[in-house]
Design an enzyme around this catalytic site. Sequence first.
Site, PDB file in Angstrom:
ATOM      1  N   CYS A 162       0.804  -1.232   0.000  1.00  0.00           N
ATOM      2  CA  CYS A 162       0.000   0.000   0.000  1.00  0.00           C
ATOM      3  C   CYS A 162       0.833   1.276   0.000  1.00  0.00           C
ATOM      4  O   CYS A 162       0.267   2.375  -0.061  1.00  0.00           O
ATOM      5  CB  CYS A 162      -0.943  -0.009   1.198  1.00  0.00           C
ATOM      6  N   HIS A 294      -2.974   7.861   5.889  1.00  0.00           N
ATOM      7  CA  HIS A 294      -3.168   6.536   5.298  1.00  0.00           C
ATOM      8  C   HIS A 294      -4.593   6.085   5.623  1.00  0.00           C
ATOM      9  O   HIS A 294      -5.278   5.562   4.758  1.00  0.00           O
ATOM     10  CB  HIS A 294      -2.120   5.565   5.834  1.00  0.00           C
ATOM     11  N   GLU A 305      -1.682   5.283  13.512  1.00  0.00           N
ATOM     12  CA  GLU A 305      -1.300   6.456  12.726  1.00  0.00           C
ATOM     13  C   GLU A 305      -1.494   7.737  13.528  1.00  0.00           C
ATOM     14  O   GLU A 305      -0.643   8.635  13.493  1.00  0.00           O
ATOM     15  CB  GLU A 305      -2.107   6.521  11.431  1.00  0.00           C
ATOM     16  N   LYS A 326      -9.967   7.752   1.750  1.00  0.00           N
ATOM     17  CA  LYS A 326     -10.301   6.370   1.399  1.00  0.00           C
ATOM     18  C   LYS A 326     -11.772   6.058   1.609  1.00  0.00           C
ATOM     19  O   LYS A 326     -12.315   5.143   0.985  1.00  0.00           O
ATOM     20  CB  LYS A 326      -9.429   5.394   2.203  1.00  0.00           C
ATOM     21  N   HIS A 331      -9.679   2.001  -0.801  1.00  0.00           N
ATOM     22  CA  HIS A 331      -8.238   1.801  -0.665  1.00  0.00           C
ATOM     23  C   HIS A 331      -7.710   1.227  -1.978  1.00  0.00           C
ATOM     24  O   HIS A 331      -7.925   0.048  -2.278  1.00  0.00           O
ATOM     25  CB  HIS A 331      -7.967   0.836   0.490  1.00  0.00           C
ATOM     26  N   PHE A 390       1.606  -2.966   4.568  1.00  0.00           N
ATOM     27  CA  PHE A 390       1.943  -4.294   5.070  1.00  0.00           C
ATOM     28  C   PHE A 390       3.411  -4.561   4.775  1.00  0.00           C
ATOM     29  O   PHE A 390       3.958  -4.111   3.758  1.00  0.00           O
ATOM     30  CB  PHE A 390       1.098  -5.363   4.383  1.00  0.00           C
TER      31      PHE A 390
END
Length: 403
Positions: A162, A294, A305, A326, A331, A390
């Site tokens: 991502c 994010h 975050e 998002k 996403h 990830f």
Amino acid sequence: MKRVVITGAGTINALGRGVPDTLEAMREGRCGIGELEFRDVERLAIRIGGQIKGYVPEDTFNRQQLALYDRFTQFALISAREAIGQSGLSFSNGLAERTGVVFGTSGGGLNTQDENYRSVYEEGKNRVHPFVVPKLMNNAAASHVSMEFDLKGPTFTVATACASSNHAMGLAFQMVRSGACPAMITGGTESMLCFGGVKAWEGLRVMSRDACRPFSANRNGMVQGEGAGVFVFEDYDYARARGAEILAEVVGFAMTSDASDIVMPSKQGAARAITGALADAGIDAGEVGYINAHGTGTAANDKTECAAVADAMGQQADRLMISSTKAMHGHCIGGTGAVELLACIMALRDGIVAPTIGYEEPDAECALDVVPNEAREAEVGVALSNAFAFGGLNAVLALRKAG
């Protein structure tokens, strides 16, 4: 070191086919997430996503092109045409020899993989199209953009889940800043919304069945999207000399690795990426007015975050705005940072901060100004774009208002 500016932007995503439509949707807080439409969707537990509805590839590409262009490549080409067209850049006088393409993608030609696995394993066919490999390879989009515009400089693809497009744009920024390239075409593209792509994500149990609600106490997971964002990064002096319109200036970039867990985010790793981007730009935390988060809408990401932003920004965290788009476009995995960079440009250029829609309940662990539900007019001089992937791979870009 050269100054680096953005002179062109292009996109296709669930909110719009082009930058003007996308920014209008962001200003209105419109949701592009809906019911998924593709083969065997009824076999999925997750049936929503930020899908580009009504898209007909044959309206843009001919049969010979479609034999080579997976959906993620199509999105990249559409976006690159818009970005380069807006920039007014002409690749003449040797410029093409030194201009390249750096894109981010996570899955590459996943639709092509899905179709051919089905053909071989389900339908029992013993042959596939001879162009399957060049169609599904991760570098296909970057290669086809370089061929369409005859760009012969550094061209490659970054795959860091991502954070792919933020890593790609950061590397392009460094190339232009160093003087290695006068211009670079950069961004990201992704199209994972097919049966296999969604089924794989289902297995992680991080997906929402109803909506993406970043930072809201009742959030229950992420929602996949698809699309691309492409930008022209250019040497400031070159752009000024040719009278180009400057959308924003890219001033800093940092990337870190958590080195801790393959899926669980780390506050320390994210915070180091934020402070690294500020240090690279020579910017004080107090100058930052907006962070495009994010903000996936998962329990773990959002609280981690927010804690990272609080750590990195110190006392300034309470006065800045942070939002996740998002909830509107989904996403977009490897392409998500590129689509979201448009929100940073809008904040800097137009003074409009995109909202975090779907926000319903305050969360004590996400106690920042998340610009809930409605866009906000504000003077923003510096914006950050966060991407935390990830694998514990983090990438943060810093942008400044053109001037």
